[in-house]
Design an enzyme around this catalytic site. Structure first.
Site, mmCIF file in Angstrom:
data_model
loop_
_atom_site.group_PDB
_atom_site.id
_atom_site.type_symbol
_atom_site.label_atom_id
_atom_site.label_comp_id
_atom_site.label_asym_id
_atom_site.label_seq_id
_atom_site.Cartn_x
_atom_site.Cartn_y
_atom_site.Cartn_z
ATOM 1 N N SER A 198 0.786 -1.235 0.000
ATOM 2 C CA SER A 198 0.000 0.000 0.000
ATOM 3 C C SER A 198 0.818 1.284 0.000
ATOM 4 O O SER A 198 0.230 2.375 -0.040
ATOM 5 C CB SER A 198 -0.953 0.011 1.203
ATOM 6 O OG SER A 198 -2.064 -0.819 0.950
ATOM 7 N N LYS A 219 -0.210 3.692 -2.634
ATOM 8 C CA LYS A 219 -1.256 4.708 -2.520
ATOM 9 C C LYS A 219 -0.701 6.132 -2.473
ATOM 10 O O LYS A 219 -1.434 7.088 -2.742
ATOM 11 C CB LYS A 219 -2.126 4.433 -1.303
ATOM 12 C CG LYS A 219 -2.967 3.161 -1.412
ATOM 13 C CD LYS A 219 -3.828 2.973 -0.188
ATOM 14 C CE LYS A 219 -4.766 1.773 -0.323
ATOM 15 N NZ LYS A 219 -4.072 0.480 -0.247
ATOM 16 N N SER A 236 -5.617 3.225 4.586
ATOM 17 C CA SER A 236 -5.337 2.268 3.515
ATOM 18 C C SER A 236 -6.601 1.598 2.977
ATOM 19 O O SER A 236 -6.593 0.406 2.661
ATOM 20 C CB SER A 236 -4.341 1.210 3.991
ATOM 21 O OG SER A 236 -3.356 0.978 3.024
#
Length: 299
Positions: free
Chosen positions: A64, A67, A121
């Site tokens: 993640s 992101k 997340s």
């Protein structure tokens, strides 16, 4: 071998790919720091001077941490943050039908979706951000890779906006470049360090509470201005953040730690090393994990 660099000392330990810089008044040695993550990269934010790195050019999944690039692309496109996005089945497919608390066909503004993607997340939020980009998901991923190239992230590839695919790969050195770029975006700094947040959805109306995935942000012992965590089985636990230590902002990136709290422990070890000159030791199991993963990553 020691070479002077202005007011800094450079120390290279080739066996572990680590370097350290320090002022002569408080010399730092890479012999006195141990981190449990497979890869790490630490620099001063303002100057960009590297203070520590380990296996920083090894390519691996970044989960993640992806992101952060998603946020960069969204903000670069200058799409309205107050525009409502609708979460649908197509977004669910983008996250490989993984679980989400968000109800299908409900709506949330782009800015709120970006906030919960960064701080907590939320994968479906990341998917919706990409699907609502001009040209859709494929154009968004293309923009992610174009941005990575522009930032000099030469060992990085993205295939989705959430980081759920292990094919999202990078290096600690490349992630460092991404975080340095992200530090110039006030929204990323604000959203990624939000401690707790309630998102209010519409059609139907409901609310969901979110907390920051970084325990150091949730605590009160660190001064953190940007944060992102990541985890996949294949990627281990990852952490990228900017923290102020002794009135100096540092960019910290640690990739592939074997335990959930290991990135936090590594951050504390790095902080201790920066302030005292000695990080303390890591466990034998952490050393074994690193050797095993490094061998798999660099056959």
């Amino acid at each position: 071998m020691i070479r002077p660099l202005r007011t800094f000392v450079f120390l290279l330990v080739s066996a572990t790919s680590m370097v350290a810089y320090a002022s002569p008044s408080q010399p730092l040695s890479s012999k006195n720091i141990e981190t449990a993550s497979v890869s790490a990269y630490v620099s001063e934010l303002k100057s960009g001077n590297v203070v520590y790195k380990k296996n920083a050019d090894v390519v691996m999944p970044i989960a993640s941490l992806t992101k952060v690039m998603t946020a960069l692309v969204v903000l670069d496109a200058k799409q309205p943050l107050k525009e409502a996005l609708t979460f649908d089945a197509n977004d669910k497919k983008r996250i490989y039908n993984n679980y989400t608390r968000i109800r299908m066909q409900s709506q949330l503004t782009r800015g709120e979706a970006l906030r919960i993607a960064l701080m907590s997340s939320e994968n479906l939020a990341s998917a919706a951000l990409a699907d609502n980009y001009p040209g859709g998901h494929s154009a968004f991923v293309k923009a992610m890779n174009k941005k990575a190239k522009a930032l000099g992230m030469t060992h990085t590839r993205f295939v989705d906006s959430s980081g759920l695919s292990p094919e999202n790969v990078s290096t600690a050195a490349d992630v460092h470049k991404m975080i340095m770029a992200a530090s110039k975006y006030p929204e990323i700094k604000k959203y990624s360090t939000t401690v707790v947040h309630t998102a209010y959805f519409k059609k139907p109306r409901y609310k969901l509470a979110y907390t920051n995935t970084n325990a150091l942000v949730r605590g009160n012992k660190w001064d953190i201005t940007l944060s992102k965590t990541g985890y996949l089985d294949v990627a281990g636990h990852c952490l990228a953040m900017i923290a102020n230590i002794d009135k100096q902002d540092y960019v910290m990136v640690t990739l592939d730690a074997y335990g959930k709290r290991t990135p936090l422990g590594d951050a504390s070890r790095i902080k201790k090393w920066l302030t005292t000159g000695d990080s303390g030791d890591i466990s034998d199991s952490a050393e074994h994990y690193q050797r095993t993963k490094l061998k798999a990553l660099t056959p």
